[in-house]
Every structure is written in structure tokens, then in C-alpha cells.
Design a protein around this motif. Sequence first.
Motif, short mmCIF file in Angstrom:
data_model
loop_
_atom_site.label_atom_id
_atom_site.label_comp_id
_atom_site.label_asym_id
_atom_site.label_seq_id
_atom_site.Cartn_x
_atom_site.Cartn_y
_atom_site.Cartn_z
N VAL A 274 0.84 -1.19 0.00
CA VAL A 274 0.00 0.00 0.00
C VAL A 274 0.88 1.25 0.00
O VAL A 274 0.54 2.26 -0.62
N GLY A 275 2.03 1.17 0.66
CA GLY A 275 2.94 2.31 0.71
C GLY A 275 3.55 2.67 -0.63
O GLY A 275 4.09 3.77 -0.78
N ASP A 276 3.47 1.76 -1.62
CA ASP A 276 3.98 2.06 -2.96
C ASP A 276 3.01 2.93 -3.76
O ASP A 276 3.36 3.40 -4.85
N VAL A 277 1.80 3.12 -3.24
CA VAL A 277 0.76 3.84 -3.97
C VAL A 277 0.77 5.31 -3.60
O VAL A 277 0.70 5.67 -2.43
N SER A 278 0.86 6.17 -4.61
CA SER A 278 0.84 7.61 -4.41
C SER A 278 0.02 8.23 -5.54
O SER A 278 0.17 7.84 -6.71
N PRO A 279 -0.88 9.21 -5.20
CA PRO A 279 -1.19 9.78 -3.89
C PRO A 279 -1.83 8.75 -2.98
O PRO A 279 -2.35 7.75 -3.46
N PRO A 280 -1.82 9.01 -1.65
CA PRO A 280 -2.40 8.06 -0.72
C PRO A 280 -3.92 8.09 -0.77
O PRO A 280 -4.52 8.96 -1.39
N GLY A 281 -4.52 7.13 -0.09
CA GLY A 281 -5.98 7.09 0.00
C GLY A 281 -6.54 5.82 -0.60
O GLY A 281 -6.00 5.28 -1.58
N ALA A 303 6.83 -7.79 -10.37
CA ALA A 303 7.94 -6.88 -10.10
C ALA A 303 7.80 -5.59 -10.88
O ALA A 303 8.09 -4.50 -10.36
N ASP A 304 7.32 -5.67 -12.12
CA ASP A 304 7.15 -4.46 -12.93
C ASP A 304 5.93 -3.66 -12.51
O ASP A 304 5.90 -2.43 -12.66
N VAL A 305 4.92 -4.33 -11.98
CA VAL A 305 3.79 -3.60 -11.39
C VAL A 305 4.28 -2.74 -10.24
O VAL A 305 3.98 -1.55 -10.14
N ARG A 306 5.06 -3.34 -9.36
CA ARG A 306 5.59 -2.60 -8.21
C ARG A 306 6.50 -1.46 -8.65
O ARG A 306 6.37 -0.32 -8.18
N GLU A 307 7.38 -1.73 -9.60
CA GLU A 307 8.30 -0.70 -10.07
C GLU A 307 7.53 0.44 -10.73
O GLU A 307 7.87 1.61 -10.56
N GLY A 308 6.49 0.10 -11.49
CA GLY A 308 5.68 1.14 -12.12
C GLY A 308 5.01 2.03 -11.10
O GLY A 308 4.98 3.26 -11.26
#
Length: 477
Positions: A274-281, A303-308
Motif C-alpha cells: 500500500v505504501g507504494d501507492v501515491s497519492p495516498p488514500g 515486479a514491474d507492477v511494483r516498479e511502475g
Amino acid sequence: MTVSTNPYRGARIVVTGGGRSGTSAAAVLQRCGASVQIVDRDPRVLTTSLAQQGITYAGDLAELPEGVDLVVTSPGWSPRQPLLVDAAGKGVPVVGEVEIAWMLRDPAVPWLAVTGTNGKTTTVGMLTAMLAAAGRTVAEVGNVGPPVIDAAVDRQTGYDVLSVELSSFQLHWAPSVRPASGALLNLAADHLDWHGSAAAYAADKARIFNAQGISVYNADDAGVCAEVAKLPTTARTVGFTLGVPDAGQLGVDGDELIDRTYAAAGGREVLASVGDVSPPGPHNVANALAAAALARTVGVSAADVREGLRRYLPGAHRNVLVASERRDGYVVDFVNDSKATNVHAAAASLVAYDHVVWIAGGLLKGASVDDVRPLIERALPFLRGVVLIGRDRGVIADALRRHAPEIPLVEVETTDDRAMRTAVDLAHELACDAGSRVNATVTVLLAPAAASMDMFADYAQRGDRFAEAARQVAEDS
């Protein structure tokens, strides 16, 4: 330009509206061998470049000239516009630029498409970042980006996937479009003045689904689920949820974004935190899940989802912290979410912060007191004050007085250039009062729940004015 099919050679075509999508469509159609005229109030839309290509200006017409084979309309033109009514009465097809792009596209390049009342631009941005992280050559096009047609007919760049944002207007005028994967993020009453009813609006949004492709949907949204239920039983669907996902869904478990659709052997795979998501909410976590679901349909790895997600930079005017002021025992943050142009978007923004002084108002596009009430009920635990601006502020004020009379409320009656600074000054006073009581961060949040054109050129200008005023107030305090 080389296209695999060209149904427009020799056709007489009228393009209504000389904006970006209209002029791009006109230029492409002229190169396809059509005879193209532009209808618009402003003759300056016929630039020297367009004129040199042989495109002509027809004027501001209410009736269609004789002999026209096709009308390509600006997405903002309502079907009730006189020229389009006349075209329908004469049996002349009316489509949009997206439909032309689809007919001229390279069939080998998949379209991953996104629609919904809110979150489209953020989701498409996240999707584009995931595809780029996977090494794909991607074009991000559509509703708030470059016209789809520019990328669809481009055979030089070598795009291998299009990341497409589509509004309800664009989908209405694109009856043939069937993306390889299409996502419907959410449904709430919006643009009813254009579509005529909530059912018609939902039906246009649901055109994003393709019974022969993969339909990505918000499993937490009853309206979306109702549209999915109309698909054939053979349709391939992928749901996303803010809860723990069932098999065949993406969702959230603790602090992790989980895939239970594309994981090997029907298991589960962690995509990101969840912390990889910006903006928060929560609403942006849902957007991230939708983007991931689309990306996974074309083989993007976890891995590419997370990096994206880590690379993604939120667009302007979407929950952007523009100023901050530290006071004795508390902080006042100023957040610009001018893109929250309807009730549903504002509600999602309000619940992302613990203590909020809300600046709202503008053009409500047909929304009523009853439409505003669910927003207020959802936001009530977080509201510490409200400042209202714009033409339809009275609708929100009436809903607040009826359903949340205990919340401090101020209306700004002026609509000139000073209105936003006045609103920010008043919101700052309410925030300081609340901050001294709660001893925590209080967010002055511009989330208007309304369109901007009563006072500003667009939502971007509105957001810029808010950011300027916020920085001045923070510096002066």
C-alpha cells in the motif's frame, strides 16, 4: 501514414469542433483521401496547416450540408445539439475521433482502456508506468492526453500497446471500440445534463467492456457490478476490491496488494505494498489495483507492477500538497484536488485525511441536495469546517445545514479574482481553530465536487489559483 484499412477514401466528412481531437481527426481523414470540412463558431480553428492540407471551414452550422457521408463530432457535443439532431434525422452516421482511430488502428497493437466517474487519469498514468517498467513501448492517450488517433495511426514509433483514457462522451460516440482489456473503475451520477439519465450514462460507460476481451471491474461498486452482470456468461472478467480478494480477483490483504487471477496455479502473488501507492488514500489503492489488472492481461510481471507504481508521478491538481504551515502544536496542510469535479471524486478525497477544512463549490452539473447528502454523511467524521464558492454553492450549503448543522460553514459570495484568496483565508482561519483543538494536522482541501467554468477557465486554473493563495497564506502566517 499507412493504414491497413481505409474506409474513408472519397467520403465527404464534417468534423464538428476545432479542438485537439477534432483537428487531429480532420488531418488524418484528409490524408486518407476524404473531403473534410470543420464546423465551429471560431473560424480561426482552420489553421494555415489544415488549410494547406485542403481542409475547409464550413462555419457555425445548425443544419448539415447536402451530400455529407459522415459527421465526426467533438466528444463534448451533446446528441441534442441541433447539427447532430439534423444529421441523425437525415440518416448520416455521427461518431467521434476515437471511433475513427479504432477503424484505422493497427490490429496488432492492443488497447488497454479505462473509464469511470473518477480516477481515470490516475489509473491510466499508473498503467503507463507499469507498462514502461516492463519495457513496453506505450502511448498514453485519450481524454486528457493526446488524441487517440495520433498514436493509433502512427506506424513509425512502433508502439506495442496503447494506454487509453475514455470519457463517457468519447464512448458514446465510439460504438465499434472493443479494447483488448477495459476497466470500469466506478459509477456515480455525473454529466446527467449531457446523457439525460443515470441509466444512459452507465450504459455508455459500460461500452468499455468487451465480451471477447477481458473486462476489469470494481467488485466493491454495485453499479459497476450491475453492468458486469449484463455481460454474456462466457465473458472473461477480473474484479478488484479493497478487501481480501477471492480467486479471480485482485485486492488487499493487510498492507499488500494481492493478485489471485494471474498468479501461478491459482495461488496468490504479492504485487506491491500500500505504501507504494501515491497519492495516498483508498481510492488510489483501488486505481492501482485496476491498473495492475490491466497490465497483467498483457503479461506485465508483479515486479514491474511494483516498479511502475514507485515510478508513477501523480498529475497536477490531484491531491497535491501545495503548501504547509507548522503552528504551535499542529500543522496546516493545503492540498489541491481541483480535479475532483463531481460529488463522488470529492468524497474519495475527503476520506483520505483525518481532519479537513473543505473548500467546495462551482457548477454541479445537475447534482441536487439529495446527491450531495451521501458525500456529507461519508465525510462527516473528517470535516472540521467548510468554505463554499461558486454558482451552485447553495446546493451544498443546503445539504450541510440539513445533514451536518454542527459543521462551521462560510459562503464566499464574490465570484471575481479575489474569491479564491478569500476562500483560502477563511479556510485557514477554520483550520487554525480546529488545529488548536485537535493538536494534529488539519488539511485545507480544495475538492470542489463541481466543475469550474463559472469562475475559472478550467479545473487547472482553479487549482493554480488555490495553490498561489495557499502559498501566500502559509508564507504570511
